[in-house]
Design a protein around this motif. Structure first.
Motif, short mmCIF file in Angstrom:
data_model
loop_
_atom_site.label_atom_id
_atom_site.label_comp_id
_atom_site.label_asym_id
_atom_site.label_seq_id
_atom_site.Cartn_x
_atom_site.Cartn_y
_atom_site.Cartn_z
N HIS A 16 50.34 10.41 18.37
CA HIS A 16 50.37 11.30 19.52
C HIS A 16 51.54 10.93 20.44
N GLN A 17 51.99 11.88 21.22
CA GLN A 17 52.91 11.61 22.32
C GLN A 17 52.08 11.23 23.53
N ALA A 18 52.37 10.10 24.14
CA ALA A 18 51.62 9.65 25.31
C ALA A 18 52.31 10.12 26.59
N TYR A 19 51.50 10.47 27.57
CA TYR A 19 51.99 10.84 28.90
C TYR A 19 51.19 10.07 29.94
N ILE A 34 59.36 1.41 32.96
CA ILE A 34 58.50 2.06 31.97
C ILE A 34 59.15 3.35 31.48
N SER A 35 58.83 3.73 30.23
CA SER A 35 59.55 4.85 29.61
C SER A 35 58.68 6.07 29.31
N LEU A 36 57.35 5.95 29.38
CA LEU A 36 56.52 7.10 29.02
C LEU A 36 56.73 8.23 30.01
N PRO A 37 56.82 9.47 29.51
CA PRO A 37 57.03 10.62 30.40
C PRO A 37 55.79 10.90 31.25
N VAL A 38 56.04 11.58 32.37
CA VAL A 38 54.98 11.91 33.32
C VAL A 38 54.54 13.36 33.10
N ILE A 39 53.24 13.57 33.10
CA ILE A 39 52.72 14.94 33.06
C ILE A 39 52.37 15.35 34.49
N PRO A 40 52.91 16.44 34.99
CA PRO A 40 52.60 16.85 36.36
C PRO A 40 51.09 17.03 36.55
N GLN A 41 50.61 16.67 37.73
CA GLN A 41 49.18 16.72 37.99
C GLN A 41 48.60 18.12 37.80
N VAL A 43 49.61 20.42 35.80
CA VAL A 43 49.51 20.70 34.37
C VAL A 43 48.31 19.98 33.78
N ALA A 44 48.16 18.71 34.16
CA ALA A 44 47.03 17.93 33.66
C ALA A 44 45.70 18.57 34.06
N ASP A 45 45.66 19.11 35.27
CA ASP A 45 44.42 19.73 35.76
C ASP A 45 44.08 21.02 35.02
N SER A 46 45.07 21.63 34.40
CA SER A 46 44.85 22.92 33.72
C SER A 46 44.46 22.76 32.26
N ILE A 47 44.54 21.55 31.75
CA ILE A 47 44.28 21.31 30.32
C ILE A 47 42.80 20.98 30.10
N LYS A 48 42.26 21.50 29.02
CA LYS A 48 40.90 21.17 28.62
C LYS A 48 40.95 19.92 27.75
N TRP A 49 40.67 18.78 28.33
CA TRP A 49 40.83 17.50 27.66
C TRP A 49 39.61 17.12 26.85
N ASN A 64 41.58 6.31 14.52
CA ASN A 64 41.46 7.72 14.16
C ASN A 64 40.88 8.50 15.33
N ILE A 65 41.67 8.62 16.38
CA ILE A 65 41.26 9.40 17.55
C ILE A 65 41.78 10.82 17.37
N SER A 66 40.85 11.75 17.18
CA SER A 66 41.24 13.13 16.90
C SER A 66 41.29 13.95 18.18
N GLY A 67 41.89 15.12 18.07
CA GLY A 67 41.98 16.02 19.21
C GLY A 67 43.42 16.24 19.62
N GLN A 68 43.71 17.44 20.10
CA GLN A 68 45.09 17.77 20.50
C GLN A 68 45.43 17.22 21.87
N TYR A 69 44.45 17.28 22.80
CA TYR A 69 44.67 16.81 24.16
C TYR A 69 43.58 15.80 24.49
N VAL A 70 43.93 14.54 24.44
CA VAL A 70 42.95 13.46 24.60
C VAL A 70 43.26 12.68 25.87
N LYS A 71 42.25 12.50 26.70
CA LYS A 71 42.39 11.68 27.90
C LYS A 71 41.53 10.44 27.73
N LEU A 72 42.17 9.28 27.82
CA LEU A 72 41.46 8.01 27.64
C LEU A 72 40.85 7.55 28.95
N PHE A 73 39.65 6.97 28.87
CA PHE A 73 38.96 6.46 30.04
C PHE A 73 38.54 5.01 29.79
#
Length: 272
Positions: A16-19, A34-41, A43-49, A64-73
């Protein structure tokens, strides 16, 4: 730092690409390159994670973490997630030049005319842990005897050790750390400083004495020298051990000194 490193490593493992969110960029970006790109807040709020919760050690299912848009907690920081790409993680946590230069100048001034100095960063975690450990975790914080043992280890091994102490309990440190040999310096003339400056100071030393907590862990991990840590700091039946594994937090080559649990044991006996 732990969340960033684990995100970086798991994204790499799972293709995956990390943001990172703006808040993480704001906190870490002012200290590290640090080099990881930032996702605007927005945009993040509009995604179904897909929400994915982590514990603080690497597990087979994390490959094996599946899913297109994954938010880690969670609040993971264990080396078991990312130690296989240690050099990449160290590169991510490269200090900005102004912080590096300021810190090296400070250390140079501390040693004065002494040559062949070995810097030992000492982090003493106190603050809320002084009450939290015995009340809720059946544990203890580091005491003066632990720090004396750890410092004597380096005194026996190196000709000119210089101990640089940082803490969120500097008054306690000045009262309980023996400086009769004149080789101990309390950062900021014994006044508590900003966490970022303290962390940079620890990370630019040669070796580390840590007590408990991820702040000291990360300093030691970046330093890469010898590390002495407080181990067995909870009673065997502590509920904290359900979420904390010593072997997942402390690297195998680090040197653990068992905590003195007698204050807890005495309290247990009195309550029986």
């Amino acid at each position: 730092m732990g969340e960033y490193a684990v995100l970086y490593a798991l994204a790499n493992l799972n293709g995956h690409q990390a943001y990172v969110l703006p808040q993480m960029q704001a906190e870490l970006g002012k200290i590290f390159k640090i080099s990881l790109p930032v996702i605007p807040q927005e945009v993040a709020d509009s995604i179904k994670w897909k929400h994915y919760r982590l514990h603080n050690w690497m597990s087979p299912e994390y490959f094996n973490i599946s899913g297109q848009y994954v938010k880690l907690f969670g609040t993971p920081y264990s080396w078991t997630f990312y130690h296989h790409i240690r050099e990449e993680i160290l590169r991510e946590f490269t200090f900005h030049d102004n912080i590096k230069n300021e810190t090296n100048l400070y250390l140079e001034q501390l040693k004065g005319p002494t040559v062949n100095v070995t810097y030992i960063g000492v982090h003493v975690r106190r603050g809320d842990y002084v009450d939290e450990m015995p009340k809720n975790r059946q544990g203890v914080v580091a005491d003066k005897n632990y720090l004396q043992q750890a410092m004597d280890y380096f005194r026996l091994k190196y000709e000119n050790p210089l101990f640089v102490v940082t803490s969120n309990g500097m008054d306690w440190c000045r009262e309980n750390i023996n400086n009769s040999l004149g080789d101990v310096y309390f950062a900021g003339n014994g006044q508590e400083r900003s966490p970022a400056r303290d962390f940079a100071l620890l990370a630019h030393c040669n070796h580390t004495i840590m007590t408990i907590g991820s702040f000291g862990y990360w300093a030691a991990y970046l330093v890469g020298g010898e590390t002495i840590y407080l181990t067995n700091f909870t009673l065997p039946d502590s509920p904290f051990l359900n979420i904390f594994k010593y072997t997942s937090v402390y690297l195998p080559e680090w040197i653990g000194i068992p905590a003195d649990l007698s204050p807890l044991l005495e309290k247990q006996e009195k309550s029986m």
